[in-house]
Design a protein around this motif. Sequence first.
Motif, mmCIF file in Angstrom:
data_model
loop_
_atom_site.group_PDB
_atom_site.id
_atom_site.type_symbol
_atom_site.label_atom_id
_atom_site.label_comp_id
_atom_site.label_asym_id
_atom_site.label_seq_id
_atom_site.Cartn_x
_atom_site.Cartn_y
_atom_site.Cartn_z
ATOM 1 N N ARG A 224 -6.535 1.579 1.381
ATOM 2 C CA ARG A 224 -5.421 2.585 0.596
ATOM 3 C C ARG A 224 -3.955 2.627 1.622
ATOM 4 N NH1 ARG A 224 -10.362 5.961 0.890
ATOM 5 N NH2 ARG A 224 -11.205 6.214 -1.376
ATOM 6 N N ILE A 225 -3.081 3.292 0.921
ATOM 7 C CA ILE A 225 -1.749 3.237 1.570
ATOM 8 C C ILE A 225 -1.988 5.022 2.065
ATOM 9 C CG2 ILE A 225 0.644 3.463 1.517
ATOM 10 C CD1 ILE A 225 -0.363 0.756 0.733
ATOM 11 N N ASP A 272 -4.812 5.068 -3.328
ATOM 12 C CA ASP A 272 -4.955 3.764 -3.841
ATOM 13 C C ASP A 272 -3.397 3.195 -4.316
ATOM 14 O OD1 ASP A 272 -6.562 1.907 -5.486
ATOM 15 O OD2 ASP A 272 -5.691 2.730 -7.252
ATOM 16 N N SER A 273 -3.509 1.938 -3.920
ATOM 17 C CA SER A 273 -2.083 1.456 -4.183
ATOM 18 C C SER A 273 -1.645 1.365 -5.609
ATOM 19 C CB SER A 273 -1.966 0.144 -3.151
ATOM 20 O OG SER A 273 -2.746 -0.843 -3.726
ATOM 21 N N ARG A 274 -2.653 0.808 -6.442
ATOM 22 C CA ARG A 274 -2.436 0.957 -7.832
ATOM 23 C C ARG A 274 -2.150 2.328 -8.399
ATOM 24 N NH1 ARG A 274 -7.642 -2.425 -9.157
ATOM 25 N NH2 ARG A 274 -8.130 -0.615 -7.712
ATOM 26 N N LEU A 276 -0.552 4.375 -6.929
ATOM 27 C CA LEU A 276 0.840 4.925 -6.128
ATOM 28 C C LEU A 276 1.795 4.262 -7.234
ATOM 29 C CD1 LEU A 276 2.282 6.184 -3.965
ATOM 30 C CD2 LEU A 276 1.865 4.151 -2.652
ATOM 31 N N GLN A 277 1.624 2.998 -7.588
ATOM 32 C CA GLN A 277 2.482 2.321 -8.321
ATOM 33 C C GLN A 277 2.625 3.047 -9.772
ATOM 34 O OE1 GLN A 277 1.259 -1.588 -8.542
ATOM 35 N NE2 GLN A 277 2.199 -2.235 -6.828
ATOM 36 N N PRO A 282 5.970 8.366 -4.603
ATOM 37 C CA PRO A 282 4.889 8.959 -3.571
ATOM 38 C C PRO A 282 4.633 10.524 -3.971
ATOM 39 C CG PRO A 282 6.410 7.686 -2.287
ATOM 40 C CD PRO A 282 6.717 7.731 -3.562
ATOM 41 N N CYS A 285 2.525 10.939 -6.823
ATOM 42 C CA CYS A 285 1.240 10.730 -6.549
ATOM 43 C C CYS A 285 0.528 11.882 -5.844
ATOM 44 C CB CYS A 285 1.194 9.557 -5.518
ATOM 45 S SG CYS A 285 -0.467 8.684 -5.677
ATOM 46 N N GLY A 308 5.271 6.817 4.224
ATOM 47 C CA GLY A 308 4.380 5.867 3.860
ATOM 48 C C GLY A 308 3.946 4.898 5.038
ATOM 49 N N PRO A 311 -0.755 -0.892 4.296
ATOM 50 C CA PRO A 311 -2.248 -0.480 3.784
ATOM 51 C C PRO A 311 -3.070 -0.424 5.374
ATOM 52 C CG PRO A 311 -1.568 -2.518 2.630
ATOM 53 C CD PRO A 311 -0.160 -2.012 3.563
#
Length: 432
Positions: A224-225, A272-274, A276-277, A282, A285, A308, A311
């Motif tokens: 995760r980020i 979760d990075s997806r 976030l996109q 951010p 999110c 941020g 990862p």
Amino acid sequence: MADSEVPVNSETDLPTRPESTVRQPCRDHYDFVVIGAGVAGSLAAYLAARQGMRVLLVERQRFPRAKVCGCCLNSRAQQLLQQAGLADGLQALSPVPTSALRLQYRGRSLSLPMPGGLVVSRSRLDAWLVTEAVQAGAEFLDETTGKVLPLPDAGRKSDSETAESESETDCALRHVTLNSGTAPAAAVREHVVSARVVLACDGLALSSLSLLPEFHSEVSAGARIGLGATFPGTPKDSQQHPNEILMAVASQGYCGMVLTEDQQWNLAAAVDSRSLQRCGSPLNCLRDIFHSAGVVPPLGLDTAVVRGTIPLTRRTSRYAGTRLLLLGDTTGYVEPFTGEGMAWAITAATIAVPLAMRGLSLGWSRDAEHEYSRRIQRCVMREQGVCRALSSILSHPLLLRLTFAGASLLPAVTRTLITRVNRLPRQLEPIE
Ligand SMILES: Cc1cc2nc3c(=O)[nH]c(=O)nc-3n(C[C@H](O)[C@H](O)[C@H](O)COP(=O)(O)OP(=O)(O)OC[C@H]3O[C@@H](n4cnc5c(N)ncnc54)[C@H](O)[C@@H]3O)c2cc1C
């Protein structure tokens, strides 16, 4: 190499700079060069300086600096700071005691007892530890990036082979290049200093070791980020009890929220990075996580600074090399539950400094490196299993629902887990 942490919208106000910050190294040679002034580096610098070592502590950012972190200091971390003679200084920061962790998921709430924890803002905690290091005799140089240089014959031998031969002569030093100042390039000053031992405490990105290919970190699949936000607040802005850590859990990730001693809301999330996109920003999110969890975010979130990270979850190839020890997040990263990350970094500093000093007095050898790696394995890596399991639970909705049910039915299991992550490791044996 990427910065491990970057602001993703605007800047924020921070406390004043630690006194006695120097502008360039006062000498060419040190006993210890410590790279990175987070909890691992500043505590290690303090412990080494207190033993009369000549210590240079370098930090890439201007201090004090913000840091993505939940700001929870567990009882293990506090006990180790107390053993280092820092209990009064910690209390002087007026940390907020915590009594419970409230997990919030889809509008349901689960409160777990979390006695003995403290909340303290990272900008003030880290700046205080740096001040303690400086008062113990360390030099502190901020806005300076440190990189460990390869050993002179590293082209012919690997770092470990070099260590073997060095143990026969014990004459090698480690060299570190320091870049101070910022762009334009003409304003950047470069120095090379030597050290009898270097402690790499520069966090996730391992940027201080980018010239040493044998040290690298492997990012876990699905890592995760980290996102963090700090903004002024009062208990009235939220439904949260001031001594409670609130954790909003959702499919996008989770976000911890506390009110710090300086009346700031501190939000720290692993997302979760997806997701976030998909969220577009951010801030969106964080809002989505609160919304899905059924938590009303505190007033002020909409204008908050969000930072941020790269990862998070990762493993590092090795923890030690010739006259070089890795501490804290440089050794790898497991998502902390509440307060373990700093406790592991503090544990590493407590192990590294006496071992390095013994290595210097007896002559550096591979035994010192093996001994350090062994202790880090036993006192940090093994302890991370519980957090790894909890982190998996937080990312699986079914497991999460079962945990909500189980924790209310089996409170003793929950208490055992919490005690386990808070206790001092039994293997933290004294170093002769
Ligand atoms: C979302 C999130 C929530 C968290 N919540 C908690 C919590 O509540 N409690 C807890 O205990 N832990 C928590 N952690 C973990 C904790 O923040 C870390 O484990 C801890 O900060 C590690 O300390 P450190 O000293 O190793 O590294 P850091 O604190 O990251 O310090 C490293 C320092 O090195 C500097 N640096 C980097 N590269 C260089 C270079 N080349 N030269 C010079 N300086 C350099 C950086 O600027 C930084 O100041 C959380 C982490 C995240 C991401």
